[in-house]
Scaffold this active site. Structure first.
Site, PDB file in Angstrom:
ATOM      1  N   SER A 108       0.802  -1.224   0.000  1.00  0.00           N
ATOM      2  CA  SER A 108       0.000   0.000   0.000  1.00  0.00           C
ATOM      3  C   SER A 108       0.835   1.275   0.000  1.00  0.00           C
ATOM      4  CB  SER A 108      -0.948   0.012   1.205  1.00  0.00           C
ATOM      5  OG  SER A 108      -0.230   0.154   2.413  1.00  0.00           O
ATOM      6  N   LYS A 140       0.981   4.557   6.934  1.00  0.00           N
ATOM      7  CA  LYS A 140       0.401   5.371   5.868  1.00  0.00           C
ATOM      8  C   LYS A 140       1.078   6.740   5.897  1.00  0.00           C
ATOM      9  CE  LYS A 140      -2.805   2.235   4.957  1.00  0.00           C
ATOM     10  NZ  LYS A 140      -2.771   1.423   3.713  1.00  0.00           N
TER      11      LYS A 140
END
Length: 246
Positions: free
Chosen positions: A57, A111
């Site tokens: 990701s 993230k």
């Protein structure tokens, strides 16, 4: 006849003294190990932590098989067993790569922080807009731009949309959503690999209290998908070791 006398080798200590010396050495080693363990716990709890990348990701910034160090003191480490957080040397900023505990599932995630309290965020054709202007995101990757589509998880956004949005007609998709406003006491995070990341677009804002630290540097990396025996030794990505994360 001369009387025989016993002699003791002066280099050989008496048994009692030898036993005492062994005990002292063992005790010194025990103290050193205990102090080392306590120091490790202090470092692990309040200063630094390691994290391993297991998903794509954050590609190409972070690859599967990367090992990174994060600073727990950046935003202030939590004192175990309490809700108290120590003062940090900085505050969360746009572009920080952060590790946090997911509120939607009990795992640690990594993230990039793209929205702070008060920011108005939107995405148009895969481009992130912050406060009405395109965000500078040289790190963003679009690996599957043709698969833009809606997702049932994105309905949470309707509560935070700006007043000008027609709620009845609002149909958010992966690459087109908003504008919405980040509320006080929350941040918005996204993966750099925008087409392969489940992030705040789907499961909402993140409480800064759940941030465990700011990612700083890669200390090891290897190709987990490489063929051959023991890839952790035979397929090391030497060119990534020591990279500072931006």
């Amino acid at each position: 006849m001369a009387k025989r006398t016993s002699q003791t080798n002066p280099a050989t200590p008496p048994p009692a003294q030898a036993a005492k010396s062994v005990t002292a050495v063992v005790w010194d080693w025990t103290k050193s190990l205990a102090m080392g363990f306590v120091l490790f716990l202090i470092l692990r709890t309040f200063l630094i932590q390691t994290f391993t990348i297991t998903s794509g990701s954050m590609e190409d910034t972070l690859l599967v098989g990367d090992f990174l160090v994060l600073s727990k003191s950046a935003y202030g480490a939590k004192i175990p067993g309490t809700g108290v957080r120590l003062p940090g040397y900085t505050s969360p900023q746009h572009g920080d790569i952060v590790v946090f505990r997911g509120h939607h599932e009990p795992i640690d995630l990594v993230k990039r922080l793209v929205g702070l309290p008060g920011d108005t965020l939107a995405m148009r054709a895969g481009v992130l807009y912050r406060n009405g202007a395109p965000a500078e995101e040289s790190y963003a990757r679009h690996s599957d731009p043709t698969s833009n589509g809606p997702h049932p998880w994105m309905t949470w956004q309707t509560e935070f949309l700006v007043d000008t949005v027609d709620l009845a007609a609002y149909r958010p998709t992966r690459d087109d959503w908003g504008p919405l406003v980040v509320p006080a006491g929350r941040v918005f995070v996204m993966g750099d690999n925008r087409d392969e990341s489940l992030d705040s677009r789907y499961w909402g804002f993140v409480d800064p209290a759940s941030l465990k630290g700011k990612a700083l540097i890669l200390y090891f990396s290897y190709d987990r998908d490489a063929f051959g025996p023991v890839p952790v030794f035979n397929h090391i990505r030497w060119n990534r070791i020591g990279d500072r994360l931006r």
